[in-house]
Design an enzyme around this catalytic site. Structure first.
Site, PDB file in Angstrom:
ATOM      1  CB  SER A   1      61.242  72.373  10.027  1.00 39.26           C
ATOM      2  OG  SER A   1      62.515  71.783  10.315  1.00 39.26           O
TER       3      SER A   1
ATOM      4  CE1 TYR B   1      59.009  77.473   3.254  1.00 38.45           C
ATOM      5  CE2 TYR B   1      61.229  78.298   3.648  1.00 38.45           C
ATOM      6  CZ  TYR B   1      60.378  77.247   3.393  1.00 38.45           C
ATOM      7  OH  TYR B   1      60.880  75.973   3.282  1.00 38.45           O
TER       8      TYR B   1
ATOM      9  CE  LYS C   1      58.766  74.968   5.800  1.00 38.55           C
ATOM     10  NZ  LYS C   1      58.165  73.625   5.895  1.00 38.55           N
TER      11      LYS C   1
END
Length: 292
Positions: free
Chosen positions: A174, A189, A193
């Site tokens: 991750s 992003y 994540k």
């Protein structure tokens, strides 16, 4: 009760005779993970979209004796057909898989939210990000992790049957970005994540029913094509100390080393008493940036 001799590092963290699969294994953290496993006796299949990258990585980093790094694919983890072909190819070669490392990922679009007026902030974010970009980032960093894991579940369960209860596992790569509240100019992003972090927890609870563990490593700044923008002829990247120090929030004052990622990978691969955990390997960033 263990004898003292049973607690030697080479015994605790040996993955001799393990069969492992690493997505995104041709560079960056995926390649670091493959090296760590192969150096300690594992047969490691690396996959990704670029066949030449996989072949170059395997040729450059196979250990002398013991384990192996073997190109597999190519495979685009965002396509079910590719994942099914990967499963069929693996099944023709191996009876089980002990470890999947889901390291494939992309950074997505960037728009730094540094404007002070709402109209300017809207314009910057609106004009530099798209629905398509968000979808691509989420598909690669979250959805593909899920379907890659699901595709390999029969081989993983076979791995747990051959090596002991909850011995087969998945390590999801991750990011510290999925834990912090600082967007870093990467809303898509960081949000993706964050999804990857929670997906790890969901899969760990559900897949322990078939005796497969799922944990996650949340890296900080490690050299990769994502952070350094390039790889050398051996598929390795460099991230100078100065570039990290100018960020002002990394207590360690440098990028992570291959050895530090290797230690985290081997710990989660071998410790069957750990399930559903997110381990940040971030040089102390999450002590400096709002997050947990």
């Amino acid at each position: 009760m263990a004898n003292t001799s049973d607690l030697r590092a080479e015994k605790l963290f040996s993955v001799k005779d393990y069969v492992c699969v690493v997505t995104g294994g041709g560079s960056g953290i995926g390649l670091m993970s493959a090296q760590a496993l192969a150096a300690n006796g594992a047969k490691v299949y690396i996959t990704g979209r670029r066949k030449e990258v996989l072949e170059r990585a395997a040729k450059s980093h196979n250990p002398n004796g013991g384990g192996q790094i073997i190109p597999l694919g190519p495979c685009d983890v965002t396509k079910k057909d590719d994942l099914e072909r990967m499963f069929e190819e693996l099944s023709s070669k191996e009876k089980h898989v002990n470890l999947l490392i889901a390291a494939a990922g992309i950074s997505g679009e960037k728009a730094e939210p540094d404007e002070e007026k709402a109209t300017d902030l809207k314009e910057k974010l609106w004009n530099n990000e798209t629905f398509e970009g968000w979808s691509e980032t989420y598909n690669t960093d979250v959805t593909a992790v899920y379907f890659t894991t699901v595709a390999l579940l029969p081989l993983l369960q076979a791995g747990t049957e051959s090596h002991g209860h909850l011995s087969a596992s998945v390590i999801v790569i991750s990011s510290m970005s999925g834990i912090m509240r600082h967007a870093q100019g990467h809303f898509s992003y960081n949000a993706a994540k964050g999804g990857t972090v929670h997906l790890t927890k969901l899969m760990s609870a559900e897949f322990q029913k078939i005796r497969v563990r799922v944990n996650s490593i949340a890296p900080g700044y490690f050299p990769s094509e994502m952070t350094a923008k390039e790889s050398d002829k051996d598929q390795k990247s460099e991230l100078p100390d100065g570039k990290i120090q100018e960020k002002g929030h990394v207590p360690q004052g440098r990028a992570g080393h291959d050895e530090e990622m290797a230690q985290a990978v081997l710990f989660l691969a071998k410790n069957t008493y750990v399930n559903g955990e997110i381990i940040a390997v971030d040089g102390g960033v999450l002590n400096m940036v709002a997050g947990r």
